[in-house]
Scaffold this motif. Structure first.
Motif, PDB file in Angstrom:
ATOM      1  N   ASP A  90       0.864  -1.182   0.000  1.00  0.00           N
ATOM      2  CA  ASP A  90       0.000   0.000   0.000  1.00  0.00           C
ATOM      3  C   ASP A  90       0.900   1.231   0.000  1.00  0.00           C
ATOM      4  N   GLY A  91       0.839   2.032  -1.043  1.00  0.00           N
ATOM      5  CA  GLY A  91       1.660   3.236  -1.143  1.00  0.00           C
ATOM      6  C   GLY A  91       0.799   4.463  -1.369  1.00  0.00           C
ATOM      7  N   GLN A  92       1.158   5.577  -0.729  1.00  0.00           N
ATOM      8  CA  GLN A  92       0.408   6.824  -0.856  1.00  0.00           C
ATOM      9  C   GLN A  92       1.353   8.011  -0.851  1.00  0.00           C
ATOM     10  N   VAL A  93       1.037   9.010  -1.676  1.00  0.00           N
ATOM     11  CA  VAL A  93       1.771  10.268  -1.721  1.00  0.00           C
ATOM     12  C   VAL A  93       0.755  11.398  -1.735  1.00  0.00           C
ATOM     13  N   ASP A  94       0.941  12.384  -0.858  1.00  0.00           N
ATOM     14  CA  ASP A  94      -0.018  13.488  -0.779  1.00  0.00           C
ATOM     15  C   ASP A  94       0.101  14.450  -1.950  1.00  0.00           C
ATOM     16  N   GLY A  95       1.318  14.617  -2.482  1.00  0.00           N
ATOM     17  CA  GLY A  95       1.515  15.577  -3.556  1.00  0.00           C
ATOM     18  C   GLY A  95       1.792  16.970  -3.022  1.00  0.00           C
ATOM     19  N   ASP A  96       2.422  17.819  -3.853  1.00  0.00           N
ATOM     20  CA  ASP A  96       2.769  19.171  -3.425  1.00  0.00           C
ATOM     21  C   ASP A  96       1.815  20.233  -3.954  1.00  0.00           C
ATOM     22  N   ARG A  97       0.741  19.801  -4.630  1.00  0.00           N
ATOM     23  CA  ARG A  97      -0.274  20.734  -5.134  1.00  0.00           C
ATOM     24  C   ARG A  97      -1.646  20.167  -4.832  1.00  0.00           C
ATOM     25  N   PRO A  98      -2.666  20.999  -4.813  1.00  0.00           N
ATOM     26  CA  PRO A  98      -4.023  20.460  -4.633  1.00  0.00           C
ATOM     27  C   PRO A  98      -4.361  19.449  -5.729  1.00  0.00           C
ATOM     28  N   ASN A  99      -4.993  18.375  -5.345  1.00  0.00           N
ATOM     29  CA  ASN A  99      -5.407  17.309  -6.273  1.00  0.00           C
ATOM     30  C   ASN A  99      -4.227  16.691  -7.020  1.00  0.00           C
ATOM     31  N   SER A 100      -3.077  16.538  -6.325  1.00  0.00           N
ATOM     32  CA  SER A 100      -1.926  15.868  -6.932  1.00  0.00           C
ATOM     33  C   SER A 100      -1.537  14.627  -6.130  1.00  0.00           C
TER      34      SER A 100
ATOM     35  N   PRO B 145      -3.880  17.660 -11.399  1.00  0.00           N
ATOM     36  CA  PRO B 145      -4.093  19.045 -10.957  1.00  0.00           C
ATOM     37  C   PRO B 145      -4.198  20.069 -12.076  1.00  0.00           C
ATOM     38  N   GLY B 146      -3.757  19.732 -13.272  1.00  0.00           N
ATOM     39  CA  GLY B 146      -3.806  20.694 -14.364  1.00  0.00           C
ATOM     40  C   GLY B 146      -2.562  21.555 -14.430  1.00  0.00           C
ATOM     41  N   PRO B 147      -2.485  22.490 -15.405  1.00  0.00           N
ATOM     42  CA  PRO B 147      -1.287  23.308 -15.593  1.00  0.00           C
ATOM     43  C   PRO B 147      -0.995  24.199 -14.386  1.00  0.00           C
ATOM     44  N   VAL B 148       0.288  24.423 -14.138  1.00  0.00           N
ATOM     45  CA  VAL B 148       0.720  25.313 -13.058  1.00  0.00           C
ATOM     46  C   VAL B 148       0.292  26.738 -13.377  1.00  0.00           C
ATOM     47  N   GLY B 149      -0.234  27.435 -12.382  1.00  0.00           N
ATOM     48  CA  GLY B 149      -0.638  28.823 -12.559  1.00  0.00           C
ATOM     49  C   GLY B 149      -2.120  29.002 -12.788  1.00  0.00           C
ATOM     50  N   LEU B 150      -2.842  27.934 -13.141  1.00  0.00           N
ATOM     51  CA  LEU B 150      -4.283  28.000 -13.330  1.00  0.00           C
ATOM     52  C   LEU B 150      -4.982  27.420 -12.125  1.00  0.00           C
ATOM     53  N   LEU B 151      -6.279  27.605 -12.053  1.00  0.00           N
ATOM     54  CA  LEU B 151      -7.041  27.028 -10.958  1.00  0.00           C
ATOM     55  C   LEU B 151      -6.885  25.519 -10.979  1.00  0.00           C
TER      56      LEU B 151
END
Length: 316
Positions: free
Chosen positions: A14-24, A59-65
């Motif tokens: 079981d592996g999990q990573v929170d990510g450094d951006r919302p929804n990542s 999360p989509g492109p950096v700089g956008l919502l």
């Protein structure tokens, strides 16, 4: 666990990573089990099964919502490998497997919502026999594989039962020419339901010094790889106009044993035609007309007793 004619093994991860951006965030769970029977000396038959289940945010492109898009995947695999000795000097292997993949993608964007799911099933079979007689070792093999894919989204059915089939046969002969020289030559024939057939020959020559401290080798051959079902048909990235990859490769190297270590230097030259690559700008697979890879690789391995070793590699 295993004792006598039976063995069993299992694993879970079981592996999990929170990510450094919302929804990542990313997570993946996997489990596998294998039960093996050893009914006779040199004979083994097993039943293997595994499941991989994962999910990742997009999360989509950096700089956008930030986007709320999510991608999931699930792979279920069951396989039946077997090996036995039908006669003196023979070692036969058989393999049958079924792999089902179910990736999904969902984007609840209110302006342009998208929901899609794909189901890909692969059936694989392989058989081979190696016959050893004196200084000669002959190997023959055959394989067959069929891939089928279905895909639907909120816009309707994109793919329904598209499939490809490929089968191949091959023969390889390795013979000890002298006490120091071994020569190996072989060829493989592949027949694809969409891209026709191709021959792939290969040869290798190896020389060892009388004290076994030096080893020189040289090899060359060609290869053929047809596009996978995903590369051809998967939504957005798939390209049904892809051509199969073809390559010619050459390699030469020298190895030297130094105490409990081994130093190795190799040079290689690979020419590709219609190499399949993924273009991130267009989000699609496409063929590169011609490409070349060449370089030098140096490796050193040092053993420390019977239970540990260190290995370093440098390539350019």
């Amino acid at each position: 666990y295993g004792n006598g004619p039976w063995g069993f093994s299992a694993s879970i991860r079981d592996g999990q990573v929170d990510g450094d951006r919302p929804n990542s965030d990313w997570r993946q769970k996997s489990g596998a089990a294998r039960i093996e029977s050893r009914p006779a000396d040199g004979a083994r038959i097993a039943l293997e099964g595994s499941i991989v289940d994962g999910e990742v945010g997009v999360p989509g492109p950096v700089g956008l919502l930030p986007s709320n898009a999510r991608s999931t995947w699930r792979e279920e695999r069951i396989a039946l490998p077997a090996s036995f000795r039908p006669a003196d000097g023979h070692q036969t292997t058989l393999f049958v497997a079924s792999v089902i993949s179910r990736p999904t993608f969902s984007d609840p964007n209110p302006d342009f919502p998208f929901f899609g799911k794909t189901r890909n099933r692969s059936l694989q079979t392989r058989a081979g026999d190696t016959w050893t007689a004196g200084d000669n070792r002959l190997t023959g093999f055959a394989s067959w594989e069929r891939d089928q894919v279905d895909d639907t989204s909120n816009f309707g059915v994109n793919l329904q039962g598209q499939h490809t089939t490929i089968w191949g046969i091959g023969l390889e002969d390795s013979i000890r020419v002298t006490d120091r020289i071994t020569a190996t030559g072989g060829a493989r024939y592949d027949s694809h339901s969409q891209f026709g057939s191709a021959w792939s020959p290969r040869a290798t020559l190896v020389w060892r010094s009388a004290d076994s401290l030096w080893k020189l080798r040289a090899s060359g051959g060609s290869a053929f790889r047809a596009p996978s079902v995903g590369e051809l048909y998967y939504p957005f990235s798939g390209n049904p106009d892809l051509k199969p990859e073809r390559s010619v490769s050459w390699e030469a190297g020298a190895e030297r044993t130094v105490g409990n270590g081994r130093a190795e230097v190799s040079i290689f030259w690979n020419d590709f035609r219609d190499l399949i690559v993924y273009d991130f700008a267009r989000s699609q697979n496409f063929n590169v007309g011609r490409s070349r890879a060449r370089g030098v690789e140096a490796v050193f391995r040092q053993d420390f007793g019977s239970r540990s070793a260190a290995r370093g590699t440098r390539a350019s």
